[in-house]
Scaffold this active site. Structure first.
Site, mmCIF file in Angstrom:
data_model
loop_
_atom_site.group_PDB
_atom_site.id
_atom_site.type_symbol
_atom_site.label_atom_id
_atom_site.label_comp_id
_atom_site.label_asym_id
_atom_site.label_seq_id
_atom_site.Cartn_x
_atom_site.Cartn_y
_atom_site.Cartn_z
ATOM 1 N N HIS A 136 28.962 -6.129 -73.602
ATOM 2 C CA HIS A 136 28.511 -5.052 -74.484
ATOM 3 C C HIS A 136 27.085 -5.289 -74.972
ATOM 4 C CE1 HIS A 136 32.797 -4.382 -74.383
ATOM 5 N NE2 HIS A 136 32.663 -3.234 -75.008
ATOM 6 N N GLU A 192 32.501 4.170 -64.195
ATOM 7 C CA GLU A 192 31.044 4.314 -64.248
ATOM 8 C C GLU A 192 30.460 4.756 -62.913
ATOM 9 O OE1 GLU A 192 32.737 1.846 -65.594
ATOM 10 O OE2 GLU A 192 32.312 2.134 -67.722
#
Lengths: 350, 357
Positions: B146, B77
C-alpha cells in the site's frame, strides 16, 4: 463432431446461407489457404523473416470473420488471424507487413478496417474487447443496433489471467463481446490436455454465467452460424457469449517452430481430422452448389491475389527511421525530440 | 469553466479566486469539472463509485454524474487497465484508478505492453488518452503493497508520461491538464498529502513562480517544474510528498544561513531539464531527494541531466538522499526508510563541504 448450442434462441436473420454466400465462403477459404501456405514459402525464400501459419484453421477464421459487420463491430486479434483479416476485407499487404517486420501491429488502418493491431501478448487484447464493448453500451446505442466486439484467442491464451478477468468483467457489465476461442490443439508444443483444465474453454463460461457453445471449427458453415447467433445475442443486449471452435493447427506454431519435436506425422494425420477446405468442397459438390470450374476459378483467383500481395510486400521497403520517434506519442517529449535529432545527425550522412 | 458548477458536499462553493482546499478536495473538484467538461470522460476502478474511493477522491461523483460515468469494477487491476484500452479505442477518455500503488503491479502488462504501445503499434491511429490515477508513495503506516514509489518504473517505459503533484493547487490543475492530453499519463498522488490544506487558485494555474513563463490558460505552463522556494546556495530537487519535507529542511537550513532553493519537478517524464539547468546553474550545487530505492532510481536520471548542463560550474557532485534498496518496510520502520529531515540535512552538508581531490 456436432455443434452443441446452449444459447437462448435469438430471432436473428437465421436464414440458411444462399448458394452465393456458400461459394463466397469457399472463395475466401481458398484465398486464405493459398496465401497462408505461400507466406510460409516466402519465409523459406527470405522474402519475410517469419510467419505464424494457420493451416487447418481456415473454416474457424473465415466462418467467424464473415459474420462481422464492419460498419459497427470491432475485432481484436492476436497474431494468427490472417483468415479473419482476409474475410473482413483487410488490406492484406498492410496485414502482412507485420510478418515482413515493417511495423509491429501492421500497416493497415485499425479504425477503418475494424480490426485492432496484431499483437503477441495473446490474452492482452481480450480485455480491450471488453472495454470497447462496454463503450458501445455507454454510447447508448439502441438494442439491436449496438456494435459487438469479437476477441480471438487460443487454448494457450485461455490459461492467462486476463481471460478470466475479461470474462468476469464482461459478464458483470453485460458487455456485447464474443469470446472466440480457436482451440487448435496446441500452444506451441503443449497439447490442450496439458493446457486447459475443466474439460474445455467453453465449459469455463458457465462459471461466469456466460452462454457458450462448442462448435466444429472445421465446418465453416457451422462456425458462421454459431458466430451469427452469438452476434445477435450480444446485439440484443444479452451480454457476452463464448464460442470455442474445435480445430487443429496442422502446421508449426511459427516458421521457427519444429513440430517434429513434440508430435509425429502419424499423430498429426490422425488428430487433424478432415481438411476443412476439402470437406467444404465435397459438400458444395454434393449439394450442387458449385462445380469443378468454380473451384478452378477460386484457385486461380487465390494465386493472382497471392502474387499481388507478394509484390506489394516486396515493394514496401523499410519505414523511414524518423517514424520510430514520431509515433510514440501524440505529443512527443523534448527528450524524444532531441534523441530524434541526434539520430538524424549521426545516421543520415548528409 | 468552474463558476457555474454546483459544488459537491464538503467542498466550499468555489468561484474564481483562491480557496483553502485539501489535496483530496482539490482532486475531487478537478474530477468533477473534468466530468462536466468532457462527456467522453469516464472514471472507474475498485470502490470509486458508491464509496467514493478509499481515499474519497471520487466522493459524490457517481451521484452527480451517474453510474455510467463513474462506476465500480470487479477487483482486478489488469482488467481495469485493459478495459481502459478498449474504451480509449472506442473514443472515450478513461480515468481509471488503481487503489494503491502496489496494486499497479498486477496491471503492468496492460500498462507497459498495451497502454504505452497502442499509439505506436497503430501508427498513431489509436491514441490512448488515459489518465491513470495512482495513490502513491508511503508515509501513512499502510500494510504491505500500500506504499510504493513506482516513478522510475513508469518513467522508463516508452509511451508513458508521469506526473506527481505536491500541493492541492498543482493537484487540481495538473489533473485537469493531464485529463485533456491525448497520451497516457500516470498521475501519482502523494497519499500522505491528501489531507493537507493549501491555497488553490482555481482560475490561475500558475500563481507560483515557474522557470517558464507561459499563458496560464494554455496549460503549456503546467508542463514543467516549479520553483517551490528560491535560494542561492544549493538546489533540492524533489517531487510528490518530498517537496513539503524539503521546504521544511530549507527553513531549518536558513537558520544556519544556508539559502536552499527547492525545485518541485512535478513531471517525472518528461523531466524539465531546462528548469534543472536554470536552478542548478544558479546555485551550483544539487541534492535529489526521493522516496524510491536508490539504485536505478530517478535521482540518477536527474543527476545526469544536471551534470550534462552544469558540469563546468558544479561545485560538487550531485548528491542523492533516497529510500533504500529494500522492500518497502512495515509501518514501524517507515520513518527510517523515507528520507527524513536529518538525512536530507546530511546530504546538504556533503554537498556544501565537498572539496576536490
Amino acid at each position: 463432431m456436432t455443434t452443441k448450442s446452449v444459447l437462448a434462441a435469438v430471432d436473428d436473420d437465421a436464414a440458411p446461407l444462399t448458394h452465393h454466400q456458400l461459394r463466397e465462403l469457399y472463395t475466401l477459404m481458398a484465398a486464405v489457404r493459398h496465401l497462408d501456405t505461400s507466406a510460409v514459402a516466402w519465409q523459406r525464400q527470405g522474402i519475410i523473416p517469419g510467419y505464424a501459419p494457420e493451416l487447418g484453421q481456415e473454416a474457424a477464421q473465415v466462418g467467424s470473420g464473415y459474420a462481422v459487420d464492419r460498419t459497427r463491430d470491432f475485432v481484436f486479434p492476436t497474431y494468427r488471424e490472417m483468415g479473419v483479416a482476409r474475410a473482413m476485407g483487410l488490406d492484406m499487404v498492410g496485414y502482412m507487413s507485420t510478418h515482413k517486420a515493417t511495423w509491429h501491429g501492421g500497416m493497415y488502418n485499425p479504425l477503418e478496417s475494424r480490426f485492432a493491431p496484431i499483437q503477441a501478448v495473446v490474452a492482452g487484447s481480450v480485455l480491450h474487447a471488453v472495454g470497447w464493448a462496454h463503450g458501445q453500451t455507454l454510447a447508448g446505442h439502441a438494442a439491436g443496433e449496438i456494435g459487438v466486439a469479437m476477441t480471438y484467442f487460443g487454448d494457450g491464451a485461455s490459461s492467462q489471467g486476463d481471460v478470466h478477468e475479461a470474462m468476469n468483467f464482461a459478464a458483470v457489465m453485460k458487455a456485447p463481446v464474443v469470446f472466440f476461442i480457436q482451440n487448435n490443439g496446441w500452444a506451441i508444443s503443449v497439447p490442450t490436455e496439458r493446457q486447459v483444465a475443466g474439460g474445455s474453454v467453453a465449459a469455463r463460461a458457465a462459471g461466469y454465467g456466460i452462454p457458450s457453445l462448442q462448435v466444429d471449427g472445421n465446418d465453416v458453415v457451422a462456425v458462421f452460424e454459431a458466430t451469427r447467433s452469438a452476434f445477435a445475442h450480444c446485439r440484443a443486449g444479452n451480454g457476452p457469449v463464448v464460442i470455442e471452435a474445435m480445430t487443429y493447427r496442422r502446421g508449426p506454431h511459427s516458421t521457427a517452430d519444429d513440430p517434429g519435436r513434440y508430435r509425429t506425422l502419424d499423430e498429426e494425420r490422425l488428430d487433424a481430422g478432415d481438411d476443412p477446405l476439402e470437406r467444404f468442397k465435397q459438400r458444395l459438390l454434393t449439394e450442387g452448389v458449385a462445380d469443378e470450374a468454380f473451384f478452378a476459378e477460386a484457385q486461380r483467383l487465390a494465386e493472382a491475389e497471392e502474387e499481388a500481395v507478394r509484390a506489394g510486400i516486396a515493394d514496401l521497403g523499410p519505414r523511414p527511421g524518423a517514424e520510430m520517434f514520431s509515433l510514440v506519442f501524440q505529443e512527443p517529449t523534448p527528450a524524444l525530440q532531441s534523441q530524434a535529432t541526434a539520430w538524424r545527425k549521426e545516421s543520415e550522412h548528409v | 469553466m468552474s463558476e457555474t458548477m454546483t459544488a459537491l458536499p464538503g467542498i466550499e462553493t468555489a468561484t474564481a479566486g483562491v480557496h483553502q482546499l485539501s489535496m483530496q478536495q482539490a482532486l475531487n473538484r478537478a474530477l468533477d469539472e473534468i466530468l462536466a467538461g468532457n462527456p467522453k470522460t469516464v472514471i472507474f476502478g475498485e470502490d470509486c463509485g458508491r464509496l467514493g474511493g478509499v481515499f474519497r477522491i471520487t466522493d459524490g461523483l457517481q451521484a452527480k454524474h451517474g453510474e455510467e460515468r463513474v462506476f465500480d469494477t470487479p477487483l482486478a487491476e489488469s482488467g481495469i487497465l485493459g478495459m481502459s484500452v478498449g474504451l480509449a479505442m472506442a473514443g472515450f477518455h478513461p480515468i481509471p484508478e488503481v487503489q494503491f500503488d502496489g496494486f499497479a503491479y498486477p496491471a503492468i502488462n496492460q500498462i507497459v505492453c498495451q497502454i504505452a504501445r497502442m499509439n505506436y503499434r497503430s501508427r498513431g491511429t489509436l491514441p490512448m488518452p488515459i489518465t491513470l490515477r495512482v495513490p502513491s508513495f508511503g508515509g501513512i503506516r499502510a500494510p504491505e503493497h500500500h506504499g510504493e514509489s513506482l516513478e522510475s518504473l513508469f518513467a522508463h517505459v516508452p509511451g508513458l508520461k508521469v506526473v506527481s503533484p505536491s500541493t492541492p493547487h498543482d493537484a487540481y490543475h495538473l489533473l485537469k491538464y493531464a485529463a485533456t492530453r491525448p497520451d497516457p499519463v500516470i498521475f501519482m498522488e502523494p497519499k500522505s498529502r491528501y489531507w493537507q490544506k493549501g491555497p488553490v487558485d482555481l482560475a490561475n494555474a500558475l500563481p507560483g513562480k515557474s522557470p517558464h513563463d507561459g499563458d496560464p490558460s494554455s496549460g503549456g505552463s503546467l508542463t514543467g517544474a516549479r520553483v517551490a522556494r528560491e535560494g542561492r546556495h544549493l538546489t533540492l530537487v524533489a517531487w510528490g510528498a518530498m517537496v513539503a519535507r524539503c521546504l521544511q529542511v530549507a527553513e531549518l537550513a536558513a537558520e544556519d544561513g544556508i539559502d536552499v532553493e527547492v525545485l518541485d519537478l512535478r513531471w517525472l517524464k518528461p523531466i524539465d531539464a531546462e528548469a534543472l539547468a536554470t536552478s542548478v546553474g544558479k546555485t551550483r550545487r544539487a541534492v535529489v531527494v526521493h522516496e524510491a530505492p536508490l539504485t536505478s532510481g530517478l535521482g540518477a536520471e536527474v543527476a545526469q541531466l544536471i551534470t550534462q548542463s552544469c558540469f563546468a560550474t558544479l561545485k560538487a557532485p550531485v548528491e542523492r538522499v533516497t529510500g533504500f534498496d529494500v522492500p518497502y518496510p512495515s509501518g514501524d520502520l517507515e520513518d527510517e526508510y523515507i528520507p527524513n529531515i536529518d538525512r536530507i540535512l546530511f546530504g546538504i552538508q556533503r554537498v556544501l563541504e565537498y572539496r576536490r581531490g
